[in-house]
Design an enzyme around this catalytic site. Structure first.
Site, PDB file in Angstrom:
ATOM      1  N   MET A 142      -2.379   5.128  -7.668  1.00 59.44           N
ATOM      2  CA  MET A 142      -2.604   5.325  -6.236  1.00 59.44           C
ATOM      3  C   MET A 142      -3.926   4.732  -5.736  1.00 59.44           C
ATOM      4  SD  MET A 142       0.215   6.638  -5.506  1.00 59.44           S
ATOM      5  CE  MET A 142       0.061   7.211  -3.828  1.00 59.44           C
ATOM      6  N   ARG A 143      -4.418   3.696  -6.378  1.00 61.83           N
ATOM      7  CA  ARG A 143      -5.607   3.001  -5.879  1.00 61.83           C
ATOM      8  C   ARG A 143      -5.219   1.608  -5.430  1.00 61.83           C
ATOM      9  NH1 ARG A 143      -9.253   6.002  -4.260  1.00 61.83           N
ATOM     10  NH2 ARG A 143     -10.823   4.362  -4.399  1.00 61.83           N
ATOM     11  N   ARG A 157     -15.256  -0.379  -5.095  1.00 62.73           N
ATOM     12  CA  ARG A 157     -14.003  -0.772  -5.760  1.00 62.73           C
ATOM     13  C   ARG A 157     -14.274  -1.755  -6.895  1.00 62.73           C
ATOM     14  NH1 ARG A 157      -9.420   1.139  -3.389  1.00 62.73           N
ATOM     15  NH2 ARG A 157      -9.675   1.714  -1.225  1.00 62.73           N
ATOM     16  N   ASN A 161       4.762  -3.681 -10.635  1.00 62.38           N
ATOM     17  CA  ASN A 161       4.727  -2.350 -10.018  1.00 62.38           C
ATOM     18  C   ASN A 161       6.154  -1.899  -9.739  1.00 62.38           C
ATOM     19  OD1 ASN A 161       3.579  -0.061  -8.584  1.00 62.38           O
ATOM     20  ND2 ASN A 161       4.190  -1.089  -6.695  1.00 62.38           N
ATOM     21  N   SER A 172       6.190   9.996 -14.851  1.00 59.53           N
ATOM     22  CA  SER A 172       7.557   9.987 -15.384  1.00 59.53           C
ATOM     23  C   SER A 172       8.034   8.560 -15.674  1.00 59.53           C
ATOM     24  CB  SER A 172       8.525  10.718 -14.442  1.00 59.53           C
ATOM     25  OG  SER A 172       8.779   9.976 -13.278  1.00 59.53           O
ATOM     26  N   HIS A 197       8.363   0.409  -7.033  1.00 62.72           N
ATOM     27  CA  HIS A 197       8.241   0.961  -5.680  1.00 62.72           C
ATOM     28  C   HIS A 197       9.553   1.645  -5.311  1.00 62.72           C
ATOM     29  CE1 HIS A 197       6.719   1.311  -1.620  1.00 62.72           C
ATOM     30  NE2 HIS A 197       7.906   0.932  -1.188  1.00 62.72           N
TER      31      HIS A 197
HETATM   32  C1  GRF Z   1       7.428   6.611  -8.319  1.00 56.14           C
HETATM   33  O1  GRF Z   1       8.316   7.013  -7.327  1.00 56.14           O
HETATM   34  C2  GRF Z   1       7.103   5.153  -8.168  1.00 56.14           C
HETATM   35  O2  GRF Z   1       8.156   4.400  -7.640  1.00 56.14           O
HETATM   36  C3  GRF Z   1       5.951   5.178  -7.206  1.00 56.14           C
HETATM   37  O3  GRF Z   1       5.211   6.312  -7.544  1.00 56.14           O
HETATM   38  C4  GRF Z   1       6.059   7.265  -8.173  1.00 56.14           C
HETATM   39  C5  GRF Z   1       5.430   7.582  -9.487  1.00 56.14           C
HETATM   40  O4  GRF Z   1       6.112   8.620 -10.147  1.00 56.14           O
HETATM   41  N1  GRF Z   1       5.200   3.953  -7.280  1.00 56.14           N
HETATM   42  P1  GRF Z   1       5.796   8.922 -11.672  1.00 56.14           P
HETATM   43  O5  GRF Z   1       4.303   9.230 -11.768  1.00 56.14           O
HETATM   44  O6  GRF Z   1       6.162   7.708 -12.458  1.00 56.14           O
HETATM   45  O7  GRF Z   1       6.625  10.107 -12.006  1.00 56.14           O
END
Ligand code: GRF
Length: 215
Positions: free
Chosen positions: A92-93, A67, A109, A15, A111
Site C-alpha cells: 500500500m505504498r 519516499r 502487481n 493471502s 489489482h
Molecule cells: C488484493 O485484493 C489485491 O488485489 C490488492 O490488494 C489485496 C491484497 O490482499 N492489490 P492480500 O493481502 O493478498 O490478501
C-alpha cells in the site's frame, strides 16, 4: 530450470503472498520466494511468511523521512537477497518513478478489477454501483502511473443479484489466488515478456468460449 529469486512486497494479510509461496513450493515452478518484505511491522502476512520458512524484512515507511529514503532501504534489502523480480501483493505504498523505472519489466502487481476499469481503491463497490455483470482481477507490469501497466493476465467472475462489495471481493480473491501464480510462472519461464511497453506471449491461445453473465 532457472528459478528466479522473487521478493513479495506486502502491507497486510498476505493471502496472495500465501498463494505465491504455495505455488513456488512445487519443484517445477520457475521462481523461488526468496524474501517477503513489508512496510508495516504489524502486517499479518509477515507471520505467515515466517511460518512458511521464508526470509522476511520490515522497512517501516514511518521510520524514513522521504519516499527516496524509504526506497533506498527497500532496495538494500532486495540487493542483499539477490532479488531478480518483485511481486507487489497488497503493498500500500506508492513507489517513486525512479524506483519503478529501475524495476521495469521485473515488477508486477495484482489489482482487484478488470483493468483498465476501476484503477485505484474500492473497486468492488464501484463495479456494483456501475451495474457491471462481469468483474475480476488483473496482473500487470508496474509502470509509474498507478494501475496502468501492460496486462499479463486477467480472470473474470460474474456479478450476481444481491452481491455486496464483500461477496464480490470474496469471489474475486479466489481467482486472484489462481491468477497471480500463473502470471508469475509465465513471466519467469519466458512465456510472457515485456517488449516495447506491451506484453508479448509465446504460447498459443484458446479463443473459444466465454463467461456469460447472466448465464
Ligand atoms: C488484493 O485484493 C489485491 O488485489 C490488492 O490488494 C489485496 C491484497 O490482499 N492489490 P492480500 O493481502 O493478498 O490478501
Amino acid at each position: 530450470m532457472i528459478r528466479r529469486r522473487v521478493a513479495i512486497l506486502i502491507s497486510g494479510r498476505g493471502s496472495n503472498m500465501v498463494s505465491l509461496i504455495e505455488a513456488a513450493s512445487a519443484a517445477d515452478f520457475p521462481a523461488q520466494i526468496a524474501l517477503v518484505l513489508s512496510n508495516r511491522p504489524d502486517a499479518a502476512g509477515l507471520k505467515r511468511a515466517r511460518q512458511a520458512g521464508i526470509a522476511t524484512a520490515v522497512v517501516d515507511h514511518k521510520a524514513h523521512p522521504t519516499r527516496e529514503d524509504f526506497e533506498r532501504a527497500v532496495d538494500a534489502e532486495l540487493a542483499s537477497h539477490h532479488i531478480a523480480f518483485i511481486c507487489l501483493a497488497g503493498f500500500m505504498r506508492v513507489l517513486t518513478d525512479g524506483f519503478v523505472e529501475r524495476w521495469t519489466g521485473r515488477m508486477i502487481n495484482i489489482h482487484p478489477s478488470l483493468l483498465p476499469l476501476y484503477r485505484g481503491t474500492q473497486t468492488h463497490r464501484r463495479a456494483l454501483e456501475d451495474g457491471v455483470l462481469v468483474h475480476g482481477c488483473t496482473v500487470h507490469f508496474v509502470v509509474p502511473e498507478l494501475d496502468a501497466g501492460p496486462i499479463i493476465a486477467q480472470a473474470a467472475v460474474p456479478v450476481v443479484p444481491g452481491d455486496t462489495a464483500e461477496s464480490l471481493a470474496a469471489r474475486v480473491i479466489v481467482q486472484e489466488h489462481l491468477l497471480y501464480p500463473k502470471a508469475l510462472r509465465m513471466i519467469c519461464d519466458g512465456t510472457a515478456r515485456l517488449d516495447g511497453g506491451r506484453v508479448v506471449f509465446s504460447r498459443g491461445w484458446d479463443a473459444s468460449g466465454a463467461l456469460h453473465s447472466p448465464s
